[in-house]
Write a protein that holds these residues in place. Structure first.
Motif, PDB file in Angstrom:
ATOM      1  N   LYS A 198      26.998  73.415  58.226  1.00 26.34           N
ATOM      2  CA  LYS A 198      25.234  73.562  58.150  1.00 26.34           C
ATOM      3  C   LYS A 198      25.593  72.913  59.682  1.00 26.34           C
ATOM      4  O   LYS A 198      24.629  72.322  60.923  1.00 26.34           O
ATOM      5  N   GLU A 245      30.164  76.065  46.283  1.00 26.71           N
ATOM      6  CA  GLU A 245      30.002  77.297  46.468  1.00 26.71           C
ATOM      7  C   GLU A 245      31.226  78.184  47.387  1.00 26.71           C
ATOM      8  O   GLU A 245      31.975  79.468  46.992  1.00 26.71           O
ATOM      9  N   CYS A 289      34.179  73.225  47.603  1.00 26.27           N
ATOM     10  CA  CYS A 289      32.927  73.276  47.067  1.00 26.27           C
ATOM     11  C   CYS A 289      32.851  74.253  45.726  1.00 26.27           C
ATOM     12  O   CYS A 289      32.524  75.076  46.560  1.00 26.27           O
ATOM     13  N   PRO A 291      29.995  82.559  50.461  1.00 25.98           N
ATOM     14  CA  PRO A 291      29.079  82.007  49.589  1.00 25.98           C
ATOM     15  C   PRO A 291      27.277  82.187  50.193  1.00 25.98           C
ATOM     16  O   PRO A 291      27.050  81.197  51.388  1.00 25.98           O
ATOM     17  N   THR A 292      26.656  82.962  49.678  1.00 30.06           N
ATOM     18  CA  THR A 292      25.343  83.545  50.765  1.00 30.06           C
ATOM     19  C   THR A 292      24.133  83.071  49.530  1.00 30.06           C
ATOM     20  O   THR A 292      23.616  83.289  48.671  1.00 30.06           O
ATOM     21  N   TYR A 348      29.533  66.981  45.949  1.00 24.24           N
ATOM     22  CA  TYR A 348      28.436  66.648  44.249  1.00 24.24           C
ATOM     23  C   TYR A 348      29.136  66.031  43.929  1.00 24.24           C
ATOM     24  O   TYR A 348      27.899  66.461  42.612  1.00 24.24           O
ATOM     25  N   GLY A 378      25.069  82.490  58.565  1.00 22.64           N
ATOM     26  CA  GLY A 378      26.596  82.585  57.855  1.00 22.64           C
ATOM     27  C   GLY A 378      26.884  83.879  58.458  1.00 22.64           C
ATOM     28  O   GLY A 378      26.907  84.765  59.018  1.00 22.64           O
ATOM     29  N   ASN A 404      23.209  69.993  51.851  1.00 21.54           N
ATOM     30  CA  ASN A 404      24.181  70.331  53.375  1.00 21.54           C
ATOM     31  C   ASN A 404      23.521  70.730  54.839  1.00 21.54           C
ATOM     32  O   ASN A 404      23.525  69.888  55.478  1.00 21.54           O
TER      33      ASN A 404
HETATM   34  C1  LIG Z   1      23.647  76.365  52.839  1.00 22.88           C
HETATM   35  C2  LIG Z   1      24.644  76.840  52.773  1.00 22.88           C
HETATM   36  C3  LIG Z   1      25.462  78.267  51.963  1.00 22.88           C
HETATM   37  C4  LIG Z   1      25.237  78.917  52.191  1.00 22.88           C
HETATM   38  O1  LIG Z   1      24.954  79.934  53.572  1.00 22.88           O
HETATM   39  P1  LIG Z   1      24.014  80.579  54.480  1.00 22.88           P
HETATM   40  O2  LIG Z   1      24.308  80.311  55.851  1.00 22.88           O
HETATM   41  O3  LIG Z   1      22.559  79.873  54.638  1.00 22.88           O
HETATM   42  O4  LIG Z   1      23.569  81.762  53.958  1.00 22.88           O
HETATM   43  C5  LIG Z   1      26.387  77.964  51.346  1.00 22.88           C
HETATM   44  N1  LIG Z   1      27.818  77.094  51.053  1.00 22.88           N
HETATM   45  C6  LIG Z   1      27.617  76.177  50.847  1.00 22.88           C
HETATM   46  C7  LIG Z   1      28.456  73.993  50.593  1.00 22.88           C
HETATM   47  C8  LIG Z   1      25.448  75.516  52.227  1.00 22.88           C
HETATM   48  O5  LIG Z   1      25.514  74.068  52.546  1.00 22.88           O
END
Ligand SMILES: *Cc1c(COP(=O)(O)O)cnc(C)c1O
Length: 381
Positions: A105, A342, A340, A229-230, A376, A235, A131
């Motif tokens: 982010k 994600e 993480c 991971p969306t 987390y 991204g 985040n």
């Molecule tokens: C925000 C976030 C995502 C998703 O990202 P986008 O670009 O908004 O799809 C994935 N993983 C983490 C750790 C995030 O903070």
């Protein structure tokens, strides 16, 4: 590296959807006609990567010549230029956990805050699943301006505490990031510029640098598949933009990577639309996942994610909570990387696509670890 003397007054700003032109010399959110996200077009410089990348800068600002804000006006904490870790057998992990506030982010927020400060913003606000709020709080502090973040009340405590440590005002809101956004619209300070995902055009420009980094780290090539991971999709959209720009500058020969969107089974608006063959997302009912960054039930840029997936011959799939949990710990255990949830989702998606044969042995694959697992944990220490 030649000095960057381009005229950024030639920046374009038009709606991704209806193409309406907007004034880039003003602070803008979404399209004033149709309410959809705005796209910045940077006048692309001529030259080779060697001419245009400032390799002395060990941050995403090394790509300043293709960014809408020059590196010398950056509000920066040293974001980006993260490691691409080679796991062998044609698999790499792009490790975004090492960014200044421990997630990717930071790239988007550094760019958005840099732009907004140059356009006169006096404070910032955003709803966040975690985040993004931490990143906004840090970059707001770096710029010396006030920040308000609205977060779902079940956001990990550590993320809320981090925001407060950076001096932001944090409001806990019942529900999801969507409800947090509504809270801000009703109760926020109207003087604070809204930097929500894709409701603000510059965050994508920051995320775009991930695409350029892959190109540099693969020594002037790109991998065959990227697994992402969306949530809101910045991204995915940012990297897709990078491929298109590099193509336009004549840097690429060969194809852009197939883009894979991984979402949690409990919140999968992009995957559902992809599987139905639609070009737009619809709100996902009762969103539920512990991979909080993926809990975005109605992403305003969903149609752009679907375009990026379709144009690159990619795919989209869901993984279960059990798969996310298992993959997060297996991936950390196998690699030593601070995964993480994600990133664990992306890892689980990779395993599935390999088992299905969608990914073959000859594919070079990059898995995105978008943040840090430490953020987390429940204990705040
Ligand atoms: C925000 C976030 C995502 C998703 O990202 P986008 O670009 O908004 O799809 C994935 N993983 C983490 C750790 C995030 O903070």
């Amino acid at each position: 590296m030649s000095r960057d003397t381009r005229d950024r007054s030639r920046l374009g700003l038009r709606c991704f959807s209806c193409q309406e032109e907007h004034d880039p010399a003003q602070l803008n959110n979404v399209c004033r006609v149709c309410g959809m996200p705005l796209e910045i077009s940077v006048p692309l410089p001529k030259g080779t990567p060697e001419d245009l990348i400032d390799t002395a800068l060990e941050s995403m600002w090394r790509y300043g010549t293709v960014l809408p804000i020059p590196a010398d006006r950056a509000v920066s904490l040293g974001e980006g230029w993260t490691p691409l870790l080679d796991l062998g057998d044609g698999v790499w992990v792009k490790d975004e956990s090492v960014n200044p506030t421990a997630s990717f982010k930071d790239r988007g927020m550094s760019m958005a805050i840099s732009a907004a400060v140059s356009l006169g913003a006096e404070g910032f606000a955003a709803p966040s699943a975690g985040n993004a709020g931490v990143a906004l709080a840090a970059y707001g502090a770096r710029a010396g301006l006030p920040v308000m973040v609205a977060m779902p009340e079940d956001t990990p405590l550590r993320m809320i505490e981090r925001c407060r440590e950076y001096g932001a005002h944090v409001e806990s809101v019942a529900g999801t990031i969507g409800d947090a956004g509504k809270w801000l619209a009703e109760h926020g300070n109207p003087q604070h510029f809204d930097v929500s995902t894709l409701k603000e055009p510059y965050r994508v420009e920051g995320k775009k640098t991930m695409g350029y980094e892959l190109y540099e780290q693969f020594r002037g090539e790109l991998p065959d598949v990227v697994i992402y991971p969306t949530g809101g999709g910045t991204g995915l959209v940012g990297m897709w933009k990078a491929w298109n720009e590099m193509e336009a500058m004549g840097w690429l020969d060969g194809k852009a990577p197939r883009m894979v969107s991984v979402q949690a089974e409990g919140c999968a608006p992009v995957v559902s639309a992809f599987l139905r063959g639609e070009t737009k997302t619809v709100p996902f009912p009762s969103p539920e996942t512990k991979a909080y960054g993926l809990r975005v039930p109605s992403p305003i840029g969903g149609f752009l994610c679907l375009r990026a997936i379709a144009e690159t011959g990619g795919t989209a799939l869901t993984v279960t909570e059990a798969e996310i949990e298992a993959a997060t710990s297996v991936a950390a255990d196998l690699t030593g990387i601070d995964f993480c949830p994600e990133g664990g989702a992306a890892w689980a998606g990779w395993q599935r696509l390999r088992a299905d044969g969608w990914i073959t042995d000859s594919d070079r694959v990059v898995i995105w670890n978008t943040g840090s697992g430490r953020m987390y944990s429940e204990d705040v220490s």
